[in-house]
Motif scaffolding. Sequence first.
Motif, PDB file in Angstrom:
ATOM      1  N   ILE A  80       0.844  -1.213   0.000  1.00  9.94           N
ATOM      2  CA  ILE A  80       0.000   0.000   0.000  1.00  9.94           C
ATOM      3  C   ILE A  80       0.875   1.258   0.000  1.00  9.94           C
ATOM      4  CG2 ILE A  80      -1.661   1.327   1.378  1.00  9.94           C
ATOM      5  CD1 ILE A  80      -2.755  -1.487   2.329  1.00  9.94           C
ATOM      6  N   ALA A  81       1.947   1.247   0.812  1.00  6.85           N
ATOM      7  CA  ALA A  81       2.860   2.404   0.869  1.00  6.85           C
ATOM      8  C   ALA A  81       3.528   2.641  -0.485  1.00  6.85           C
ATOM      9  CB  ALA A  81       3.910   2.178   1.957  1.00  6.85           C
ATOM     10  N   ASP A  82       3.947   1.558  -1.144  1.00  7.23           N
ATOM     11  CA  ASP A  82       4.610   1.686  -2.458  1.00  7.23           C
ATOM     12  C   ASP A  82       3.657   2.259  -3.499  1.00  7.23           C
ATOM     13  OD1 ASP A  82       6.820   0.647  -1.264  1.00  7.23           O
ATOM     14  OD2 ASP A  82       6.911  -1.206  -2.426  1.00  7.23           O
ATOM     15  N   VAL A  83       2.409   1.807  -3.484  1.00  8.04           N
ATOM     16  CA  VAL A  83       1.418   2.314  -4.443  1.00  8.04           C
ATOM     17  C   VAL A  83       1.124   3.786  -4.159  1.00  8.04           C
ATOM     18  CG1 VAL A  83      -0.966   2.120  -5.263  1.00  8.04           C
ATOM     19  CG2 VAL A  83       0.385   0.054  -4.885  1.00  8.04           C
ATOM     20  N   LYS A  84       1.030   4.140  -2.877  1.00  9.92           N
ATOM     21  CA  LYS A  84       0.767   5.538  -2.493  1.00  9.92           C
ATOM     22  C   LYS A  84       1.872   6.451  -3.037  1.00  9.92           C
ATOM     23  CE  LYS A  84      -1.507   8.404   0.507  1.00  9.92           C
ATOM     24  NZ  LYS A  84      -1.155   8.554   1.919  1.00  9.92           N
ATOM     25  N   LYS A  85       3.093   5.954  -2.969  1.00 12.79           N
ATOM     26  CA  LYS A  85       4.240   6.730  -3.462  1.00 12.79           C
ATOM     27  C   LYS A  85       4.110   6.986  -4.965  1.00 12.79           C
ATOM     28  CE  LYS A  85       9.290   6.528  -3.177  1.00 12.79           C
ATOM     29  NZ  LYS A  85      10.425   5.633  -2.904  1.00 12.79           N
ATOM     30  N   VAL A  86       3.706   5.950  -5.707  1.00 10.34           N
ATOM     31  CA  VAL A  86       3.524   6.083  -7.162  1.00 10.34           C
ATOM     32  C   VAL A  86       2.408   7.090  -7.460  1.00 10.34           C
ATOM     33  CG1 VAL A  86       2.844   4.884  -9.290  1.00 10.34           C
ATOM     34  CG2 VAL A  86       4.350   3.742  -7.656  1.00 10.34           C
ATOM     35  N   ILE A  87       1.314   7.019  -6.692  1.00  9.99           N
ATOM     36  CA  ILE A  87       0.193   7.955  -6.892  1.00  9.99           C
ATOM     37  C   ILE A  87       0.658   9.393  -6.640  1.00  9.99           C
ATOM     38  CG2 ILE A  87      -2.058   8.697  -5.985  1.00  9.99           C
ATOM     39  CD1 ILE A  87      -2.670   5.711  -5.441  1.00  9.99           C
ATOM     40  N   GLU A  88       1.450   9.589  -5.580  1.00 14.52           N
ATOM     41  CA  GLU A  88       1.944  10.944  -5.259  1.00 14.52           C
ATOM     42  C   GLU A  88       2.794  11.500  -6.399  1.00 14.52           C
ATOM     43  OE1 GLU A  88       0.942  12.750  -2.971  1.00 14.52           O
ATOM     44  OE2 GLU A  88       0.316  11.534  -1.258  1.00 14.52           O
ATOM     45  N   GLU A  89       3.531  10.601  -7.062  1.00 15.38           N
ATOM     46  CA  GLU A  89       4.396  11.033  -8.176  1.00 15.38           C
ATOM     47  C   GLU A  89       3.586  11.299  -9.446  1.00 15.38           C
ATOM     48  OE1 GLU A  89       7.330   8.011  -8.764  1.00 15.38           O
ATOM     49  OE2 GLU A  89       8.199   8.257  -6.775  1.00 15.38           O
ATOM     50  N   LYS A  90       2.668  10.364  -9.768  1.00 17.12           N
ATOM     51  CA  LYS A  90       1.993  10.397 -11.076  1.00 17.12           C
ATOM     52  C   LYS A  90       0.671  11.169 -11.071  1.00 17.12           C
ATOM     53  CE  LYS A  90       4.834   7.151 -12.876  1.00 17.12           C
ATOM     54  NZ  LYS A  90       5.703   7.334 -14.032  1.00 17.12           N
ATOM     55  N   ASN A  91      -0.074  11.093  -9.961  1.00 16.04           N
ATOM     56  CA  ASN A  91      -1.403  11.711  -9.940  1.00 16.04           C
ATOM     57  C   ASN A  91      -1.717  12.281  -8.553  1.00 16.04           C
ATOM     58  OD1 ASN A  91      -3.985  12.498 -10.564  1.00 16.04           O
ATOM     59  ND2 ASN A  91      -4.843  10.448 -10.755  1.00 16.04           N
ATOM     60  N   PRO A  92      -0.928  13.315  -8.135  1.00 16.61           N
ATOM     61  CA  PRO A  92      -1.081  13.835  -6.764  1.00 16.61           C
ATOM     62  C   PRO A  92      -2.451  14.452  -6.490  1.00 16.61           C
ATOM     63  CG  PRO A  92       0.394  15.222  -8.068  1.00 16.61           C
ATOM     64  CD  PRO A  92       0.129  14.003  -8.874  1.00 16.61           C
ATOM     65  N   GLN A  93      -3.210  14.787  -7.543  1.00 16.22           N
ATOM     66  CA  GLN A  93      -4.535  15.406  -7.366  1.00 16.22           C
ATOM     67  C   GLN A  93      -5.640  14.370  -7.129  1.00 16.22           C
ATOM     68  OE1 GLN A  93      -4.333  18.675  -7.169  1.00 16.22           O
ATOM     69  NE2 GLN A  93      -2.169  18.415  -7.694  1.00 16.22           N
ATOM     70  N   LEU A  94      -5.305  13.093  -7.191  1.00 11.82           N
ATOM     71  CA  LEU A  94      -6.320  12.040  -7.021  1.00 11.82           C
ATOM     72  C   LEU A  94      -7.062  12.239  -5.698  1.00 11.82           C
ATOM     73  CD1 LEU A  94      -7.417   9.378  -8.320  1.00 11.82           C
ATOM     74  CD2 LEU A  94      -5.779   8.152  -6.911  1.00 11.82           C
ATOM     75  N   VAL A  95      -8.383  12.205  -5.758  1.00 13.61           N
ATOM     76  CA  VAL A  95      -9.199  12.560  -4.589  1.00 13.61           C
ATOM     77  C   VAL A  95      -9.038  11.565  -3.440  1.00 13.61           C
ATOM     78  CG1 VAL A  95     -11.555  13.029  -3.788  1.00 13.61           C
ATOM     79  CG2 VAL A  95     -10.874  13.727  -6.082  1.00 13.61           C
ATOM     80  N   ASN A  96      -9.301  10.285  -3.708  1.00 12.12           N
ATOM     81  CA  ASN A  96      -9.303   9.273  -2.627  1.00 12.12           C
ATOM     82  C   ASN A  96      -8.035   8.429  -2.678  1.00 12.12           C
ATOM     83  OD1 ASN A  96     -10.137   8.292  -5.094  1.00 12.12           O
ATOM     84  ND2 ASN A  96     -11.517   6.757  -4.241  1.00 12.12           N
ATOM     85  N   LYS A  97      -6.886   9.089  -2.497  1.00  6.66           N
ATOM     86  CA  LYS A  97      -5.579   8.433  -2.637  1.00  6.66           C
ATOM     87  C   LYS A  97      -5.414   7.214  -1.738  1.00  6.66           C
ATOM     88  CE  LYS A  97      -3.377  12.567  -2.667  1.00  6.66           C
ATOM     89  NZ  LYS A  97      -2.286  13.564  -2.646  1.00  6.66           N
ATOM     90  N   ASP A  98      -5.785   7.359  -0.461  1.00  5.80           N
ATOM     91  CA  ASP A  98      -5.572   6.271   0.502  1.00  5.80           C
ATOM     92  C   ASP A  98      -6.378   5.031   0.119  1.00  5.80           C
ATOM     93  OD1 ASP A  98      -3.850   7.822   1.942  1.00  5.80           O
ATOM     94  OD2 ASP A  98      -5.314   8.431   3.452  1.00  5.80           O
TER      95      ASP A  98
END
Length: 570
Positions: A394-412
Amino acid sequence: MSYKQQAAEKIAAAINQLGVADFPAEKVQAMLETPPNPQMGDIAFPCFQLAKALRKAPPAIAGELAPLLSGAPLREAAAVGPYVNLFLDQQQVAAEVITKVTKEKEAYGSRNLGQGRKVPIDLSSPNIAKPFSMGHLRSTVIGNAIANIMEKHGYQPVRINHIGDWGTQFGKLIVAYLKWGSEEKVKAEPIKELLRLYVQFHEEAEKDPALEDQGREWFKKLEDGDPQAQRLWQWFRDESLKEFTKIYELMGVSFDFVQGEAFYNDKMDRIVQLLEEKDLLTESEGAMVVQLDEFDLPPCLIKKSDGATLYATRDLAAALYRHEAFDFAKALYVVGNEQRLHFQQLFRVLQKMGFAWATEMYHIPFGMMLKDGKKMSTRKGKVVLLEEVFAQAIADVKKVIEEKNPQLVNKDEVARQVGVGAVIFHDLKNFRLNDVNFSWEEMLTFEGETGPYVQYTHARACSLLRKGNYQPAEAPFPAEAFDSKEAWAIITTLNNFPDVVDKAREQFDPSQIGKYVIDLAQQFNKFYANVRILADEPELKAARLQLVHAVVIVLKEGLRLLGLQAPEEM
């Protein structure tokens, strides 16, 4: 009726015209193949089996058979050596498949074979006071996927967690806790601390073998109802179940019946009595066994020489209880391959006892989860904890989301869906009898044959629907909407989904669906790369978006059957 069934009926009728009367459509359908190259056709029929009846070479038979095949859904039939290759009418099939998928939605591929009858499924079954390791993942996710597949075909799965909460290991754990344990530490981190004590017991027992005797003595006290032993056992059990529940909730797995081995303690005497009444028990070296020579199996041990019952006695009691409680259509046991002999003996003993329903009991074996090519061992402390794997994923995926799509609403929430899904899919894409090697690299990449790749493809298709302002549209669709090889590959694959679910149910094999969703995702991405989906012409755009919507429906349903969620944005 599927296109293969329709083609099989036409071929059977044509074979009858050639003078072979006993060649039914069911036999033809079982022989149908898919040509290796799509340009050679959509369905192929080999003529070898007709050579003897017609006294002709297979290529000559193919040449006679092809001209007799015409009419919907066929566009053309051609003889190619000993095969008749059939080409489907692409415009007709495209319209029918897309309409069927978009109208039926998640019900596409469903059947009512089970008519609501119950199917108890023994899955997961971790041991109390031991960690939920990667080794327990397989039974959990394979069993849960099979339950979903059975439900899609009209059965009512009963998910059973037959937890390991009895046995000599509890005597050992009580000894370890009384010698080296701390109530505060157990309360703070129950599983980790109980595992530490369990490992310490075995390390100390190598130096002092008398500890093993103490472990047996304390388990005997537990069996005899000693208050201190009972209190500690219940405490270890309660704390372990709380920890397991957290992991199950993370995975989206729930159970209908959670009872461990201890639940059957008072139900085993009945089994022994039934075996005695049926004159099936014989003495062997002081122990009581059921002979299984007629099945080429070793005797099934029912009672030890000291009168103690065994796994087999307990599982016989559990089987009888489940039949009486659920009146099942089938009973499934998703348990590792190393227990194959145990289940062979179990089912044969039940048959010898005269229970006809035992023929509908199935052991669903699977290979091991390996770490660096080696088996994991709780006793030696060499385990990869599932909770830690999920947290890291989950932490690794969160990191990718922060890099690629930081505006994503429901990141967690998306990180949880993708991280947990990656771990589950890494297991289920493999045929269950194969061993699976734990690998971060293979599991978490957004490319290749992984859960994140399929989930990302689903999100991409959803994004396309939003961008194109998708609205449902009725057939007929323009012929040129699906005239590309990429579109046709998707349509034939969508058409195959009900057959894939059938095969997955028949073979208790979720990897059929795992491979299918990878295939569909790859085909969609080729379509996305090579075809202008949001075309300028409104009719073309509308038709192609219907196909995209059909892909979204089937990808989401395929992932759901495997126990994964399908985010609409990533």
